[in-house]
Design an enzyme around this catalytic site. Sequence first.
Site, PDB file in Angstrom:
ATOM      1  N   LYS A  98      -0.930  -0.947  -4.513  1.00  0.00           N
ATOM      2  CA  LYS A  98      -2.168  -0.226  -4.160  1.00  0.00           C
ATOM      3  C   LYS A  98      -1.796   1.224  -3.888  1.00  0.00           C
ATOM      4  O   LYS A  98      -0.928   1.499  -3.071  1.00  0.00           O
ATOM      5  CB  LYS A  98      -2.795  -0.858  -2.915  1.00  0.00           C
ATOM      6  CG  LYS A  98      -3.782   0.014  -2.151  1.00  0.00           C
ATOM      7  CD  LYS A  98      -4.526  -0.786  -1.095  1.00  0.00           C
ATOM      8  CE  LYS A  98      -4.788   0.035   0.164  1.00  0.00           C
ATOM      9  NZ  LYS A  98      -5.490  -0.764   1.193  1.00  0.00           N
ATOM     10  N   GLU A 156     -11.100   0.771  -3.910  1.00  0.00           N
ATOM     11  CA  GLU A 156     -11.447   0.470  -2.518  1.00  0.00           C
ATOM     12  C   GLU A 156     -12.080   1.683  -1.831  1.00  0.00           C
ATOM     13  O   GLU A 156     -11.533   2.784  -1.876  1.00  0.00           O
ATOM     14  CB  GLU A 156     -10.153   0.055  -1.801  1.00  0.00           C
ATOM     15  CG  GLU A 156     -10.323  -0.357  -0.339  1.00  0.00           C
ATOM     16  CD  GLU A 156      -8.979  -0.785   0.278  1.00  0.00           C
ATOM     17  OE1 GLU A 156      -7.984  -0.982  -0.466  1.00  0.00           O
ATOM     18  OE2 GLU A 156      -8.922  -0.915   1.508  1.00  0.00           O
ATOM     19  N   LYS A 173     -10.376  -7.139   7.162  1.00  0.00           N
ATOM     20  CA  LYS A 173      -9.418  -6.749   8.203  1.00  0.00           C
ATOM     21  C   LYS A 173      -9.973  -7.256   9.520  1.00  0.00           C
ATOM     22  O   LYS A 173     -11.018  -6.784   9.976  1.00  0.00           O
ATOM     23  CB  LYS A 173      -9.299  -5.223   8.290  1.00  0.00           C
ATOM     24  CG  LYS A 173      -8.448  -4.586   7.229  1.00  0.00           C
ATOM     25  CD  LYS A 173      -8.331  -3.097   7.486  1.00  0.00           C
ATOM     26  CE  LYS A 173      -7.721  -2.407   6.296  1.00  0.00           C
ATOM     27  NZ  LYS A 173      -7.795  -0.937   6.420  1.00  0.00           N
ATOM     28  N   SER A 204       0.857  -1.185   0.000  1.00  0.00           N
ATOM     29  CA  SER A 204       0.000   0.000   0.000  1.00  0.00           C
ATOM     30  C   SER A 204       0.895   1.236   0.000  1.00  0.00           C
ATOM     31  O   SER A 204       1.727   1.397   0.877  1.00  0.00           O
ATOM     32  CB  SER A 204      -0.888  -0.033   1.248  1.00  0.00           C
ATOM     33  OG  SER A 204      -1.676   1.131   1.332  1.00  0.00           O
ATOM     34  N   ASP A 227     -13.995  -1.562   2.371  1.00  0.00           N
ATOM     35  CA  ASP A 227     -13.129  -1.745   3.530  1.00  0.00           C
ATOM     36  C   ASP A 227     -13.895  -1.211   4.749  1.00  0.00           C
ATOM     37  O   ASP A 227     -14.590  -1.974   5.439  1.00  0.00           O
ATOM     38  CB  ASP A 227     -11.798  -1.001   3.285  1.00  0.00           C
ATOM     39  CG  ASP A 227     -10.858  -0.971   4.492  1.00  0.00           C
ATOM     40  OD1 ASP A 227     -11.218  -1.487   5.561  1.00  0.00           O
ATOM     41  OD2 ASP A 227      -9.746  -0.403   4.384  1.00  0.00           O
ATOM     42  N   GLY A 255      -4.554  -4.403   5.784  1.00  0.00           N
ATOM     43  CA  GLY A 255      -3.569  -4.228   6.855  1.00  0.00           C
ATOM     44  C   GLY A 255      -3.804  -2.925   7.582  1.00  0.00           C
ATOM     45  O   GLY A 255      -4.520  -2.037   7.092  1.00  0.00           O
ATOM     46  N   ASP A 258      -7.139   3.003  -3.298  1.00  0.00           N
ATOM     47  CA  ASP A 258      -7.905   3.061  -2.052  1.00  0.00           C
ATOM     48  C   ASP A 258      -8.164   4.526  -1.706  1.00  0.00           C
ATOM     49  O   ASP A 258      -7.226   5.298  -1.499  1.00  0.00           O
ATOM     50  CB  ASP A 258      -7.111   2.387  -0.923  1.00  0.00           C
ATOM     51  CG  ASP A 258      -7.899   2.310   0.386  1.00  0.00           C
ATOM     52  OD1 ASP A 258      -9.063   2.750   0.413  1.00  0.00           O
ATOM     53  OD2 ASP A 258      -7.335   1.786   1.375  1.00  0.00           O
ATOM     54  N   LYS A 267      -2.912   4.914  -2.582  1.00  0.00           N
ATOM     55  CA  LYS A 267      -3.887   5.721  -1.858  1.00  0.00           C
ATOM     56  C   LYS A 267      -4.225   6.909  -2.756  1.00  0.00           C
ATOM     57  O   LYS A 267      -3.323   7.496  -3.390  1.00  0.00           O
ATOM     58  CB  LYS A 267      -3.280   6.220  -0.553  1.00  0.00           C
ATOM     59  CG  LYS A 267      -3.040   5.106   0.454  1.00  0.00           C
ATOM     60  CD  LYS A 267      -4.366   4.557   0.961  1.00  0.00           C
ATOM     61  CE  LYS A 267      -4.148   3.650   2.160  1.00  0.00           C
ATOM     62  NZ  LYS A 267      -5.442   3.167   2.694  1.00  0.00           N
TER      63      LYS A 267
HETATM   64  O1  OSB Z   1      -7.458   1.622   4.271  1.00  0.00           O
HETATM   65  O2  OSB Z   1      -6.328  -0.102   3.981  1.00  0.00           O
HETATM   66  C1  OSB Z   1      -6.495   0.964   4.554  1.00  0.00           C
HETATM   67  C2  OSB Z   1      -3.517   1.666   6.819  1.00  0.00           C
HETATM   68  C3  OSB Z   1      -4.153   2.241   7.906  1.00  0.00           C
HETATM   69  C4  OSB Z   1      -5.502   2.439   7.855  1.00  0.00           C
HETATM   70  C5  OSB Z   1      -6.227   2.050   6.743  1.00  0.00           C
HETATM   71  C6  OSB Z   1      -5.605   1.453   5.667  1.00  0.00           C
HETATM   72  C7  OSB Z   1      -4.218   1.293   5.698  1.00  0.00           C
HETATM   73  C8  OSB Z   1      -3.445   0.771   4.586  1.00  0.00           C
HETATM   74  C9  OSB Z   1      -2.109   0.168   4.902  1.00  0.00           C
HETATM   75  O3  OSB Z   1      -3.758   0.881   3.427  1.00  0.00           O
HETATM   76  C10 OSB Z   1      -2.165  -1.291   4.847  1.00  0.00           C
HETATM   77  C11 OSB Z   1      -0.926  -1.919   5.405  1.00  0.00           C
HETATM   78  O4  OSB Z   1      -0.866  -2.191   6.615  1.00  0.00           O
HETATM   79  O5  OSB Z   1      -0.011  -2.163   4.619  1.00  0.00           O
HETATM   80 MG    MG Z   2      -8.586   0.599   2.855  1.00  0.00          MG
END
Ligand code: OSB
Ligand code: MG
Length: 374
Positions: free
Chosen positions: A166, A219, A268, A140, A244, A296, A194, A168
Amino acid sequence: GRVERVELRRIALPLVSPFRTSFGVERERDILLVRVDWRSTDGSSTEGWGECVALTEPTYSPEYVDGAQHVITEHLLGRLLTGDDLHASDVATRLATLHGHPMAKGALEMALLDAQLRAAGVSFGDHIGATATTIPSGVSVGIHDDVDDLLATVQRYVDDGYVRIKLKIEPGADIEHVAAVRELIGPDMPLQVDANTAYTRTDGRHLARLDEFDMLLIEQPLPEHDIIGHARLADEVETPICLDESLVSASGTADAIELGACEIANIKPGRVGGYLEAVRIHDLCVDRGVPVWCGGMLETGIGRAANAMLAALPGFTLPGDISASTRFYERDIVVDPITITDGHVTVPRSPGFGFEIDHAFLDSVTTSTATITR
Ligand code: OSB
Ligand code: MG
């Protein structure tokens, strides 16, 4: 068996680089760990660990780490420290009259599961029937202001071997960023985005511009409660819509699928109240033909090992956000942190969730410890 003692430990782990999402920037991870001493009916005592995934502030979901510690101490533990016959699978039922707080509840259930499975000599993966020995690893990537910086970051992860990227995104950091990354990684590498709820119902046409980049999924584009909005978006946008934040229980997931809002599910465990509910969501998604992958929350080696075991279930057909520990942390609190080889994570096999604590390092990053005995 019964829980004799609970330790609530807070640790501070600096991130190797700031992680920016549409809801904020994380620079250091303030994490609540739960250690339980569980005594089985034969008198033997086993220690188990759980990781609470709540962030410092209630930006991702209503939970936050101080609140999680408070609700555990003042409301949840009292209901678990009574009686002589507590099993991890009873935790959710015992806590069901207390609303919300899935991350706090999930951490307690996790610690108990870890202890009981260690006592039985069984790994969580074997316990749930997970079969994969390695799982593909996705990464991510936070929002970057500068597209060239973003491309440099993505290139490093590609060089590290990650098999799926992925990104953001948020309004203003989306189409151009995705186009540049798609160009960099080529047409064949799996790519997804995401939004962490950053868009609105009227953004359908805008988000449909992402269709040309042939991504796996988008996402959580809309706010978590807007299930109908996601269903409408799923009609307007060709790229599959993945939820999510919206998915907080098995029954809610079933409803979102039925409404056409959830074409793919990010599972999750912390968000849904624990690993056992996560398995139920996996099962119902398999039943309905909905692909799932494991998300995650910047976990330590505790949560990473556990997520790897969960993601070894057969329904996890898409690469998850289970990256190497070094993606976020210079050093982990476990002895044998998650690494990636040829783009894959080896699923731990030892009892419980399959990690061993590095006690000296854990002590060195501990910021507070509270002990509750029954
Ligand atoms: O939306 O998936 C998410 C991290 C913190 C809070 C929300 C998200 C995330 C990530 C990181 O995208 C995922 C990771 O731990 O690699
Ligand atoms: Mg997410």
